[in-house]
Scaffold this active site. Structure first.
Site, short mmCIF file in Angstrom:
data_model
loop_
_atom_site.label_atom_id
_atom_site.label_comp_id
_atom_site.label_asym_id
_atom_site.label_seq_id
_atom_site.Cartn_x
_atom_site.Cartn_y
_atom_site.Cartn_z
N ALA A 61 36.17 -34.37 65.60
CA ALA A 61 36.06 -32.96 65.17
C ALA A 61 34.60 -32.67 64.86
CB ALA A 61 36.91 -32.75 63.92
N LYS A 62 34.35 -31.39 64.69
CA LYS A 62 32.98 -30.94 64.44
C LYS A 62 32.33 -31.65 63.26
CE LYS A 62 30.58 -26.61 64.89
NZ LYS A 62 29.67 -27.35 65.77
#
Ligand code: GLU
Length: 304
Positions: free
Chosen positions: A241-242
């Site tokens: 994820a980011k």
């Protein structure tokens, strides 16, 4: 291997990260290895999470790493009548019922054991409501979702990468209580309409596949084959994820990496490139062999 058209179907809820790009690259390689079509479909039905501006960014990133696709990009938001047709057909067959349960009610009911259904499955609370009970709930003003009578169907298939998979299908949502067609319904209608022969997607979606196979059967459509590809994880073992750092093409560009170099890094995690090498798409196609793909998740450690 007969020609089997493939697709990539992102939801425009944010920029694609290297894990998404890796799945897209694999979907492209699977299709193009036997010269089949590769289609793009934007899954933009979840209006609460979709941001239209992400669509253009996702398409640009896919093109930047070297993917090409056939025909126009299809948007699910433009295909609502097709989903309604399928919903009508299932309803005509007596397969649907309104469900008034709230999320909380489902969570509480689903935590109790329910025969053959897996944990977390919808236990069928609204399946046998009488007409009077339905009318009473409607009077309370709760908008119902529509669920499928799945009859706890047992569905088995052989995944091209994971091998034999089986599942018991619960009464899945077909139309959400905000009126939107549910993910499983829309995917099946579209994969059937687009003539997809081989679905390549992330292993996080494998639990949806028995549900989708049941729907293909009920809608009288031919089901594709499936290859669920292992996910990319962050160093903490969670799905990438980011928050794991510079994981998008834009992040990598800010660190000086070209899209071809990022593609090379992705290819390395697939055993298709040496460290530091940036093979062309043609080279990747020549090297690609599904039999040699890693079967375990990959940890993305390149945080800088
Ligand atoms: N739109 C889904 C996602 O982005 C993928 C659906 C599919 O490949 O079947 O997770």
């Amino acid at each position: 291997m007969p020609e089997a058209d493939g697709r990539f179907a992102p939801s425009p809820t944010g920029p694609l990260h290297v894990g998404n790009l890796r799945t897209a690259l694999l979907a492209w390689l699977f299709a193009r290895r036997h010269g089949a079509k590769f289609l793009l479909r934007i899954e933009d039905l979840d209006t609460g999470r979709v941001r239209p501006e992400h669509e253009a960014g996702q398409l640009a990133d896919l093109a930047a790493i070297g993917l090409d696709w056939d025909g126009e990009v299809v948007r699910q938001s433009e295909r609502l009548p097709r989903y309604e047709e399928a919903i009508t057909a299932l309803d005509r067959d007596g397969r649907l019922y309104p469900c008034f349960c709230t999320r909380r009610e489902i969570r509480e009911a689903a935590s109790a054991p329910h025969g053959p259904l897996p944990e977390g499955a919808y236990p069928g609370t609204c399946r046998e409501l009488t007409a009077a009970q339905r009318a009473a709930r409607e009077r309370e003003g709760r908008p119902p979702a529509l669920r499928l009578r799945a009859d706890a169907a047992h569905v088995a298939f052989v995944d091209e990468l994971l091998g034999p998979v089986e599942g018991i299908v619960d009464d899945l949502v077909i139309r959400r209580n905000d009126g939107a067609p549910a993910y499983n319904l829309a995917v099946v209608v579209d994969d059937a309409a687009q003539g997809i022969g081989e679905v390549v997607r992330g292993a996080d979606l494998v639990d949806s596949t028995p549900r989708q196979l049941l729907l293909f059967g009920l809608l009288g459509a031919a089901a594709p084959s499936y290859a669920h590809v292992p996910l990319v994880l962050g160093p903490d073992g969670a799905r990438l994820a980011k928050r794991h750092g510079p994981v998008t093409l834009a992040d990598r560009a800010a660190l000086g990496a070209s899209p071809a170099q990022v593609r090379g890094q992705i290819a390395e995690t697939l055993g298709l490139a040496e460290p530091g090498e940036a093979p062309s798409m043609t080279q990747l196609l020549e090297r690609f062999d599904p039999a040699t793909l890693p079967r375990e998740p990959t940890v993305w450690t390149d945080g800088a």
